[in-house]
Design a protein around this motif. Structure first.
Motif, mmCIF file in Angstrom:
data_model
loop_
_atom_site.group_PDB
_atom_site.id
_atom_site.type_symbol
_atom_site.label_atom_id
_atom_site.label_comp_id
_atom_site.label_asym_id
_atom_site.label_seq_id
_atom_site.Cartn_x
_atom_site.Cartn_y
_atom_site.Cartn_z
ATOM 1 N N LEU A 117 0.616 -1.137 -0.200
ATOM 2 C CA LEU A 117 -0.098 -0.496 -0.210
ATOM 3 C C LEU A 117 0.675 1.084 -0.124
ATOM 4 N N MET A 118 2.170 1.241 0.488
ATOM 5 C CA MET A 118 2.960 2.261 0.006
ATOM 6 C C MET A 118 3.410 2.692 -0.888
ATOM 7 N N PRO A 119 3.817 3.713 -1.573
ATOM 8 C CA PRO A 119 4.083 4.449 -2.507
ATOM 9 C C PRO A 119 5.804 3.882 -3.212
ATOM 10 N N VAL A 120 5.681 3.459 -4.643
ATOM 11 C CA VAL A 120 6.867 2.555 -4.368
ATOM 12 C C VAL A 120 7.712 3.837 -5.619
ATOM 13 N N PRO A 121 8.941 2.986 -4.904
ATOM 14 C CA PRO A 121 10.093 4.758 -5.451
ATOM 15 C C PRO A 121 10.944 4.274 -6.407
ATOM 16 N N GLU A 122 11.379 5.003 -7.226
ATOM 17 C CA GLU A 122 11.922 4.932 -8.122
ATOM 18 C C GLU A 122 13.295 4.292 -8.164
ATOM 19 N N THR A 123 13.570 2.670 -8.241
ATOM 20 C CA THR A 123 14.156 2.395 -8.520
ATOM 21 C C THR A 123 15.411 1.277 -9.279
ATOM 22 N N PRO A 124 16.458 1.439 -9.784
ATOM 23 C CA PRO A 124 16.889 0.664 -11.212
ATOM 24 C C PRO A 124 16.043 -1.096 -11.276
ATOM 25 N N LEU A 125 15.788 -1.328 -10.000
ATOM 26 C CA LEU A 125 14.867 -2.958 -10.075
ATOM 27 C C LEU A 125 13.884 -2.516 -11.418
ATOM 28 N N ASN A 126 13.156 -1.090 -11.239
ATOM 29 C CA ASN A 126 12.111 -0.832 -12.241
ATOM 30 C C ASN A 126 12.324 -1.368 -13.211
ATOM 31 N N GLN A 127 13.519 -0.720 -13.770
ATOM 32 C CA GLN A 127 13.984 -1.955 -14.978
ATOM 33 C C GLN A 127 13.984 -3.179 -15.437
ATOM 34 N N VAL A 128 13.400 -4.135 -14.715
ATOM 35 C CA VAL A 128 13.520 -5.938 -14.612
ATOM 36 C C VAL A 128 12.197 -6.359 -15.433
ATOM 37 N N SER A 129 12.049 -6.453 -16.400
ATOM 38 C CA SER A 129 10.660 -7.290 -16.849
ATOM 39 C C SER A 129 9.853 -7.883 -15.567
ATOM 40 N N LEU A 130 8.762 -7.301 -14.931
ATOM 41 C CA LEU A 130 7.476 -7.525 -14.568
ATOM 42 C C LEU A 130 8.444 -7.914 -13.316
ATOM 43 N N ILE A 131 9.029 -6.874 -12.885
ATOM 44 C CA ILE A 131 9.375 -7.053 -11.180
ATOM 45 C C ILE A 131 8.458 -7.193 -10.041
ATOM 46 N N ASP A 132 7.270 -6.624 -10.911
ATOM 47 C CA ASP A 132 6.637 -6.372 -9.746
ATOM 48 C C ASP A 132 5.412 -7.696 -9.464
ATOM 49 N N LYS A 133 5.059 -8.054 -10.373
ATOM 50 C CA LYS A 133 4.441 -9.460 -10.644
ATOM 51 C C LYS A 133 5.642 -9.991 -9.905
ATOM 52 N N TRP A 134 6.540 -10.891 -10.081
ATOM 53 C CA TRP A 134 8.264 -11.438 -9.124
ATOM 54 C C TRP A 134 7.785 -11.245 -7.626
ATOM 55 N N THR A 135 7.542 -9.971 -7.600
ATOM 56 C CA THR A 135 7.580 -9.135 -5.977
ATOM 57 C C THR A 135 6.287 -10.112 -5.568
ATOM 58 N N HIS A 136 5.084 -9.709 -6.037
ATOM 59 C CA HIS A 136 4.324 -10.798 -5.663
ATOM 60 C C HIS A 136 4.140 -11.618 -4.847
ATOM 61 N N CYS A 137 4.393 -12.591 -6.274
ATOM 62 C CA CYS A 137 4.683 -14.322 -6.262
ATOM 63 C C CYS A 137 5.707 -14.362 -5.104
ATOM 64 N N VAL A 138 6.614 -13.651 -4.979
ATOM 65 C CA VAL A 138 7.437 -14.002 -3.919
ATOM 66 C C VAL A 138 6.947 -13.477 -2.092
ATOM 67 N N LEU A 139 5.874 -12.406 -2.647
ATOM 68 C CA LEU A 139 5.692 -11.723 -1.261
ATOM 69 C C LEU A 139 4.388 -12.809 -0.376
ATOM 70 N N PHE A 140 3.844 -13.324 -1.256
ATOM 71 C CA PHE A 140 2.790 -14.252 -1.223
ATOM 72 C C PHE A 140 2.726 -15.703 -1.236
ATOM 73 N N GLY A 141 3.925 -15.951 -1.813
ATOM 74 C CA GLY A 141 4.112 -17.797 -1.651
ATOM 75 C C GLY A 141 4.786 -17.289 -0.672
ATOM 76 N N GLY A 142 6.008 -16.661 0.488
ATOM 77 C CA GLY A 142 6.252 -16.356 1.303
ATOM 78 C C GLY A 142 5.421 -16.346 2.951
ATOM 79 N N PHE A 143 4.311 -16.057 2.375
ATOM 80 C CA PHE A 143 3.268 -15.735 3.146
ATOM 81 C C PHE A 143 2.515 -16.956 3.581
#
Length: 146
Positions: free
Chosen positions: A26-52
């Motif tokens: 829910l927090m705003p996403v800052p600009e990082t070099p990782l934004n250049q990684v294809s589908l980084i947001d989807k990978w993050t969701h996959c890892v977070l909810f897999g960990g959960f």
């Protein structure tokens, strides 16, 4: 009162992970070099909810034992996926445009949960089979031989 106290005591790490996911998603996403990684947001969701899902699976089975029941499946599979849906709705309607709820994020949440469930099911089934057969540490082959 007792229910909340028991939940906090028995599912402490699951609740902490849920809080972490809630804050991160829910927090705003800052600009990082990782934004250049294809589908980084989807990978993050996959890892977070897999960990959960993994933390919930471990805590649930620590309390209730290993078994393949519908209750276990509904708690450790459907609850994290439903939580992912709630997070996406909160992103869509409660962040005033700083985040957006997406169907692909929800799909990534569900994929992370399902992958962890599939990985956890194999050792759980082997452990349940060994316990049922009375063997301390059997292999999980189902070839009819000992």
């Amino acid at each position: 009162m007792f229910f909340a106290k028991d939940m906090l005591k028995n599912y402490l790490f699951t609740l902490l992970m849920a809080l972490l996911i809630w804050v991160v998603c829910l927090m705003p996403v800052p600009e990082t070099p990782l934004n250049q990684v294809s589908l980084i947001d989807k990978w993050t969701h996959c890892v977070l909810f897999g960990g959960f899902s993994l933390i919930l699976w471990i805590e649930y089975h620590r309390l209730h034992g290993i078994g393949s029941t519908w209750r276990s499946l509904s708690c450790t599979l459907l609850l994290p996926i439903g939580f992912g849906g709630l997070v996406e709705l909160a992103q869509a309607y409660c962040t005033h445009g700083t985040r957006s709820g997406e169907w692909l994020d929800f799909a990534a949440d569900a994929i992370g949960v399902v992958i962890v469930q599939l990985i956890c099911m194999l050792p759980a089934r082997c452990g349940a089979k060994a316990k049922k057969d009375g063997a301390g540490g059997g292999n999980c082959k189902n070839d009819g031989h000992r």
